[in-house]
Write an enzyme that holds these catalytic residues in place. Structure first.
Site, mmCIF file in Angstrom:
data_model
loop_
_atom_site.group_PDB
_atom_site.id
_atom_site.type_symbol
_atom_site.label_atom_id
_atom_site.label_comp_id
_atom_site.label_asym_id
_atom_site.label_seq_id
_atom_site.Cartn_x
_atom_site.Cartn_y
_atom_site.Cartn_z
ATOM 1 N N PRO A 2 0.833 -1.204 0.000
ATOM 2 C CA PRO A 2 0.000 0.000 0.000
ATOM 3 C C PRO A 2 0.868 1.255 0.000
ATOM 4 C CG PRO A 2 -0.442 -1.420 1.894
ATOM 5 C CD PRO A 2 0.838 -1.858 1.293
ATOM 6 N N GLU A 3 0.618 2.112 -0.940
ATOM 7 C CA GLU A 3 1.281 3.410 -0.977
ATOM 8 C C GLU A 3 0.300 4.450 -0.442
ATOM 9 O OE1 GLU A 3 3.063 4.044 -4.852
ATOM 10 O OE2 GLU A 3 3.132 1.898 -5.240
#
Length: 276
Positions: A2-3
């Site tokens: 996840p960014e």
DNA sequence: GTCTATGTTTGCGG
DNA sequence: TCCGCAAACATAGA
């Protein structure tokens, strides 16, 4: 995995789920190394009976502030997710940490690769203190970006991935931003023209905002995909221009997208739009 | 079955 | 400072 946009999506959904001020009634740690601070055995005693006052994001970290002081910070690393389920649900494989709430809901850290980490701290800056500015925040300006880039001899892509320079960018959104700005990932940071820095600045904010608007990027087909706390998938994978689009025509000029490795990371570019 | 890549970060050695 | 590499792990896909 996840960014920034994926983490923001999770935080948005946690906020909607109204976990604030609901007392924590139980805590179980099934994989000790998921707890990065103190002893995992003392973790339950430190959170049971407390409740969250706010939930927020900084870079790729999720922050939970306790009413009365202290913070629980979470970094999902490669494969971490949060599941919000009713307490009756059987614990799924890879659900390594479980927080139980008084209203019979449970927040569970699901993390097949076990790289995700929870930090229980008095002072959040202990963990977050070195992070660079928020790319969607007020302190991240084109002037700041120009100043940072002008003094660095590193390649632009590894520099953008450095969380101490800008907090929250990862492999997907860096590839997308560089394509949008027409900049080759192997350009030396300080060699960018003023116009290119401004274009990059706009591109970074554009791709992140689009990622958030689309509730994140869910790649692949299996259960290993990104999804938010209620297993809702994002749709940003349908709006990528280069990331994992190898061989497909560039949306701007139709040149096939190529894959290369830059700083040990898979990298996707259009060699026509992003010449060196 | 086997091999490789994977969205992240940290720490090491050069 | 910077770079390359390895490690922390499991799984999907070729």
């Amino acid at each position: 995995m996840p960014e920034l946009p994926e983490v923001q999506t999770i935080v948005n959904d946690l906020t909607k789920a109204r976990l604030i001020n609901v007392p924590i009634t139980g805590a179980h740690v099934f994989w000790q190394r998921s707890i990065a601070t103190g002893s995992p055995r003392s973790f339950p005693g430190q959170v049971i009976g407390r409740n969250f006052g706010s939930i927020w994001r900084r870079g790729k970290y999720i922050g939970f502030d306790f009413n009365g002081g202290g913070h629980l910070l979470l970094h999902l690393r490669m494969s971490g997710r949060l599941h919000l389920v009713s307490a009756g649900m059987r614990r799924a494989k890879h659900e390594h940490v479980v927080l139980s709430f008084q209203d019979d809901r449970e927040l569970r850290l699901y993390d097949p690769r076990k790289f995700g980490r929870l930090y229980l701290v008095k002072d959040a800056d202990l963990i977050l203190g070195r992070l660079g500015p928020e790319p969607l925040g007020r302190t991240f300006t084109a002037v700041y970006l120009k100043k940072i880039l002008s003094s660095r001899k590193r390649l632009i892509k590894p520099l953008l991935l450095d969380q101490n320079v800008i907090a929250g960018l990862g492999n997907i959104y860096v590839d997308e931003a560089l394509w949008d700005a027409g900049i080759h990932p192997c350009r030396i940071a300080s060699s960018l023209s003023s116009d290119q820095v401004h274009g990059l600045y706009r591109a970074i904010r554009k791709v992140l905002k689009q990622g958030i608007a689309n509730a994140g990027t869910s790649l692949g087909t299996g259960k290993g995909n990104f999804h938010s706390i209620t297993r809702q998938m994002g749709s940003n994978q349908n709006h990528l221009h280069v990331y994992r689009q190898t061989g497909l025509p560039c949306p701007r000029c139709k040149t096939p997208i190529e894959r290369l490795v830059v700083g040990q990371r898979g990298t996707h570019i259009c060699i026509n739009c992003q010449s060196l």
